[in-house]
Design a protein around this motif. Structure first.
Motif, PDB file in Angstrom:
ATOM      1  N   GLY A  17      70.382 -77.518  22.507  1.00  0.00           N
ATOM      2  CA  GLY A  17      71.337 -78.492  21.986  1.00  0.00           C
ATOM      3  C   GLY A  17      70.811 -79.917  21.990  1.00  0.00           C
ATOM      4  N   SER A  18      69.525 -80.093  22.248  1.00  0.00           N
ATOM      5  CA  SER A  18      68.974 -81.450  22.349  1.00  0.00           C
ATOM      6  C   SER A  18      67.449 -81.386  22.206  1.00  0.00           C
ATOM      7  CB  SER A  18      69.351 -82.038  23.715  1.00  0.00           C
ATOM      8  OG  SER A  18      68.781 -83.309  23.897  1.00  0.00           O
ATOM      9  N   GLY A  19      66.852 -82.533  21.971  1.00  0.00           N
ATOM     10  CA  GLY A  19      65.412 -82.739  22.128  1.00  0.00           C
ATOM     11  C   GLY A  19      64.493 -81.678  21.556  1.00  0.00           C
ATOM     12  N   ILE A  20      63.573 -81.213  22.382  1.00  0.00           N
ATOM     13  CA  ILE A  20      62.540 -80.261  21.945  1.00  0.00           C
ATOM     14  C   ILE A  20      63.191 -78.941  21.513  1.00  0.00           C
ATOM     15  CG2 ILE A  20      60.549 -78.900  22.714  1.00  0.00           C
ATOM     16  CD1 ILE A  20      59.966 -81.233  24.733  1.00  0.00           C
ATOM     17  N   GLY A  21      64.203 -78.498  22.270  1.00  0.00           N
ATOM     18  CA  GLY A  21      64.875 -77.237  21.929  1.00  0.00           C
ATOM     19  C   GLY A  21      65.512 -77.298  20.552  1.00  0.00           C
ATOM     20  N   THR A  38      71.260 -71.673  22.098  1.00  0.00           N
ATOM     21  CA  THR A  38      72.145 -71.641  23.262  1.00  0.00           C
ATOM     22  C   THR A  38      72.009 -72.930  24.064  1.00  0.00           C
ATOM     23  OG1 THR A  38      70.625 -70.696  24.905  1.00  0.00           O
ATOM     24  CG2 THR A  38      71.721 -69.147  23.416  1.00  0.00           C
ATOM     25  N   ASP A  39      73.096 -73.319  24.687  1.00  0.00           N
ATOM     26  CA  ASP A  39      73.074 -74.501  25.560  1.00  0.00           C
ATOM     27  C   ASP A  39      74.355 -74.490  26.388  1.00  0.00           C
ATOM     28  OD1 ASP A  39      71.241 -77.349  25.180  1.00  0.00           O
ATOM     29  OD2 ASP A  39      73.020 -77.456  26.452  1.00  0.00           O
ATOM     30  N   ILE A  40      74.317 -75.194  27.510  1.00  0.00           N
ATOM     31  CA  ILE A  40      75.527 -75.417  28.303  1.00  0.00           C
ATOM     32  C   ILE A  40      76.402 -76.451  27.590  1.00  0.00           C
ATOM     33  CG2 ILE A  40      74.550 -77.271  29.734  1.00  0.00           C
ATOM     34  CD1 ILE A  40      75.955 -76.056  32.118  1.00  0.00           C
ATOM     35  N   ASN A  87      62.268 -70.248  27.073  1.00  0.00           N
ATOM     36  CA  ASN A  87      62.956 -70.815  28.238  1.00  0.00           C
ATOM     37  C   ASN A  87      62.717 -72.316  28.263  1.00  0.00           C
ATOM     38  OD1 ASN A  87      64.127 -68.508  29.549  1.00  0.00           O
ATOM     39  ND2 ASN A  87      62.020 -67.830  29.966  1.00  0.00           N
ATOM     40  N   ASN A  88      63.715 -73.057  27.762  1.00  0.00           N
ATOM     41  CA  ASN A  88      63.545 -74.484  27.525  1.00  0.00           C
ATOM     42  C   ASN A  88      64.539 -75.363  28.297  1.00  0.00           C
ATOM     43  OD1 ASN A  88      62.760 -76.880  25.670  1.00  0.00           O
ATOM     44  ND2 ASN A  88      64.966 -76.652  25.298  1.00  0.00           N
ATOM     45  N   ALA A  89      65.669 -74.777  28.736  1.00  0.00           N
ATOM     46  CA  ALA A  89      66.724 -75.585  29.374  1.00  0.00           C
ATOM     47  C   ALA A  89      66.180 -76.285  30.618  1.00  0.00           C
ATOM     48  CB  ALA A  89      67.898 -74.699  29.776  1.00  0.00           C
ATOM     49  N   VAL A 151      60.917 -82.033  42.813  1.00  0.00           N
ATOM     50  CA  VAL A 151      61.595 -80.734  42.679  1.00  0.00           C
ATOM     51  C   VAL A 151      61.364 -80.161  41.277  1.00  0.00           C
ATOM     52  CG1 VAL A 151      63.801 -79.520  42.824  1.00  0.00           C
ATOM     53  CG2 VAL A 151      63.309 -81.412  44.393  1.00  0.00           C
ATOM     54  N   TYR A 152      61.572 -81.005  40.276  1.00  0.00           N
ATOM     55  CA  TYR A 152      61.312 -80.630  38.879  1.00  0.00           C
ATOM     56  C   TYR A 152      59.881 -80.096  38.743  1.00  0.00           C
ATOM     57  CZ  TYR A 152      60.370 -81.674  33.877  1.00  0.00           C
ATOM     58  OH  TYR A 152      60.003 -81.621  32.555  1.00  0.00           O
ATOM     59  N   SER A 153      58.940 -80.812  39.344  1.00  0.00           N
ATOM     60  CA  SER A 153      57.525 -80.443  39.214  1.00  0.00           C
ATOM     61  C   SER A 153      57.235 -79.111  39.902  1.00  0.00           C
ATOM     62  CB  SER A 153      56.639 -81.530  39.816  1.00  0.00           C
ATOM     63  OG  SER A 153      56.904 -82.755  39.174  1.00  0.00           O
ATOM     64  N   ALA A 155      59.309 -76.679  40.245  1.00  0.00           N
ATOM     65  CA  ALA A 155      59.845 -75.639  39.357  1.00  0.00           C
ATOM     66  C   ALA A 155      58.901 -75.412  38.176  1.00  0.00           C
ATOM     67  CB  ALA A 155      61.232 -76.046  38.864  1.00  0.00           C
ATOM     68  N   LYS A 156      58.344 -76.490  37.628  1.00  0.00           N
ATOM     69  CA  LYS A 156      57.447 -76.370  36.468  1.00  0.00           C
ATOM     70  C   LYS A 156      56.141 -75.667  36.855  1.00  0.00           C
ATOM     71  CE  LYS A 156      60.122 -78.215  33.401  1.00  0.00           C
ATOM     72  NZ  LYS A 156      60.650 -77.369  32.313  1.00  0.00           N
ATOM     73  N   ALA A 157      55.674 -75.902  38.091  1.00  0.00           N
ATOM     74  CA  ALA A 157      54.494 -75.181  38.584  1.00  0.00           C
ATOM     75  C   ALA A 157      54.835 -73.701  38.753  1.00  0.00           C
ATOM     76  CB  ALA A 157      54.034 -75.781  39.912  1.00  0.00           C
ATOM     77  N   ALA A 186      59.144 -88.074  23.535  1.00  0.00           N
ATOM     78  CA  ALA A 186      60.323 -88.936  23.306  1.00  0.00           C
ATOM     79  C   ALA A 186      61.508 -88.073  22.863  1.00  0.00           C
ATOM     80  CB  ALA A 186      59.992 -89.984  22.250  1.00  0.00           C
ATOM     81  N   THR A 187      62.399 -87.819  23.797  1.00  0.00           N
ATOM     82  CA  THR A 187      63.616 -87.030  23.534  1.00  0.00           C
ATOM     83  C   THR A 187      64.786 -87.754  24.214  1.00  0.00           C
ATOM     84  OG1 THR A 187      63.590 -85.722  25.565  1.00  0.00           O
ATOM     85  CG2 THR A 187      62.272 -84.870  23.717  1.00  0.00           C
ATOM     86  N   PRO A 188      66.019 -87.272  23.974  1.00  0.00           N
ATOM     87  CA  PRO A 188      67.172 -87.890  24.628  1.00  0.00           C
ATOM     88  C   PRO A 188      67.077 -87.893  26.153  1.00  0.00           C
ATOM     89  CG  PRO A 188      67.910 -86.540  22.822  1.00  0.00           C
ATOM     90  CD  PRO A 188      66.437 -86.281  22.968  1.00  0.00           C
ATOM     91  N   HIS A 189      66.260 -87.004  26.707  1.00  0.00           N
ATOM     92  CA  HIS A 189      66.049 -87.016  28.154  1.00  0.00           C
ATOM     93  C   HIS A 189      65.610 -88.407  28.641  1.00  0.00           C
ATOM     94  CE1 HIS A 189      64.597 -86.139  32.118  1.00  0.00           C
ATOM     95  NE2 HIS A 189      63.364 -86.436  31.761  1.00  0.00           N
ATOM     96  N   TRP A 190      64.903 -89.129  27.780  1.00  0.00           N
ATOM     97  CA  TRP A 190      64.359 -90.434  28.153  1.00  0.00           C
ATOM     98  C   TRP A 190      65.299 -91.592  27.815  1.00  0.00           C
ATOM     99  CZ3 TRP A 190      59.834 -91.689  30.726  1.00  0.00           C
ATOM    100  CH2 TRP A 190      58.979 -90.600  31.002  1.00  0.00           C
ATOM    101  N   ASP A 191      66.447 -91.321  27.177  1.00  0.00           N
ATOM    102  CA  ASP A 191      67.292 -92.391  26.634  1.00  0.00           C
ATOM    103  C   ASP A 191      67.657 -93.443  27.671  1.00  0.00           C
ATOM    104  OD1 ASP A 191      67.183 -91.303  24.152  1.00  0.00           O
ATOM    105  OD2 ASP A 191      69.286 -90.618  24.078  1.00  0.00           O
TER     106      ASP A 191
END
Ligand SMILES: NC(=O)c1ccc[n+]([C@@H]2O[C@H](COP(=O)([O-])OP(=O)(O)OC[C@H]3O[C@@H](n4cnc5c(N)ncnc54)[C@H](O)[C@@H]3O)[C@@H](O)[C@H]2O)c1
Length: 261
Positions: A17-21, A38-40, A87-89, A151-153, A155-157, A186-191
């Motif tokens: 529902g946003s950005g790269i997805g 799909t999105d929340i 798996n992008n969420a 924490v994000y990192s 999970a990404k690892a 550059a996506t809405p994540h960075w807004d």
């Protein structure tokens, strides 16, 4: 069951529902694939699918195993197959690690790593029965090196390791599993960050050998390739989509070689 066109694949994307997805959903639909967006965030997912006859919207929280299993059953019932899972969420807080509340820490692992684990568990039986399928995990340069966001990192690892596990265990089932590791996109994540710091992308661009931050299209192009038959003998890899950042950070290397950009 709904018939799909020859050459058209059934593609399920989380967090679309946003950005790269969003861009990825539209790019797959543009090549004729049936895309389950799909999105929340249902409103975001609807916006992604607007004017896209090959996109179908479903509300999905990747923290909820039952919702996931029900959705996958619905996809298989409706289309008879599931060819590609992306798996992008994600969620990512900028709060300092030392101050992070336990609930925030748990939620971040749960969406970013737990979501992918649950999605893969749910799609494997279908892909094994088909003896085909592609699973793509959205990792990050953060999964490879330290760039903040502990924490994000982590999970990404974890997604990089999971990609290898699924590739090795399920290669004999005809299933390929790969990941991409984007740099700054550059996506809405960075807004919020860009609103507080309008020069942020200009500054970060200096790190990148290719001299700019990324666009969602840079990532969707890599996902399209990894999902395609052109990548038929590629599995278990994490492809950096990072303008060369993991090869070397230009700000650091300029310090050593005395260059300037
Ligand atoms: N933007 C970047 O700089 C960057 C860099 C590297 C990797 N990535 C990765 O790319 C992917 C997409 O990032 P983006 O920048 O487009 O992010 P975004 O914030 O624009 O989109 C993320 C989406 O995930 C959805 N989401 C959040 N929690 C969810 C849940 N529980 N269930 C289902 N959906 C949920 C959100 O509603 C949102 O639509 C993420 O996996 C991210 O980690 C992004």
């Amino acid at each position: 069951m709904t018939e799909t066109r020859a050459g058209s694949r059934v593609v399920l994307i989380t967090g679309a529902g946003s950005g790269i997805g969003r861009v990825t959903a539209r790019e797959f639909a543009a090549r004729g694939d049936q895309v389950i967006v799909t999105d929340i965030d249902e409103a975001g997912a609807r916006e992604t699918a607007e004017g896209q006859p090959l996109c179908t919207v479903r509300l999905l929280d990747v923290r909820d195993g039952k919702q996931i299993r029900d959705l996958v059953a619905w996809v298989v019932e409706r289309y008879g197959r599931l060819d590609v899972l992306i798996n992008n969420a994600m969620v990512c807080t900028d709060q300092d690690f030392g101050q992070l509340a336990d609930a925030t820490l748990t939620a971040e692992l749960d969406v970013n790593l737990g979501g992918a684990l649950r999605m893969i568990q749910a799609v494997l039986p279908t892909m094994q029965a088909q003896h085909s399928g592609v699973i793509l995990n959205m990792s990050s340069v953060n999964g490879v090196q330290y760039f903040g966001n502990e924490v994000y990192s982590a999970a990404k690892a974890g997604l990089i390791n999971l990609t290898q596990s699924i590739a090795v265990r399920h290669g004999p089932d005809g299933i390929r599993c790969n990941a991409v590791a984007p740099g700054t996109i550059a996506t809405p994540h960075w807004d919020e960050r860009a609103a507080a710091d309008p020069q942020v992308f200009e500054r970060l661009a200096k790190w990148y050998p290719l001299g700019r931050v990324g666009r969602p299209e840079d990532v969707s192009a890599a996902l399209l390739f990894l999902a395609s038959d052109a990548a038929a003998w590629i599995t278990g890899v994490t492809l950096p989509v990072d303008g060369g950042l993991l090869a070397g950070n230009r700000v650091m290397t300029n310090e050593i070689i005395g260059g300037s950009d």
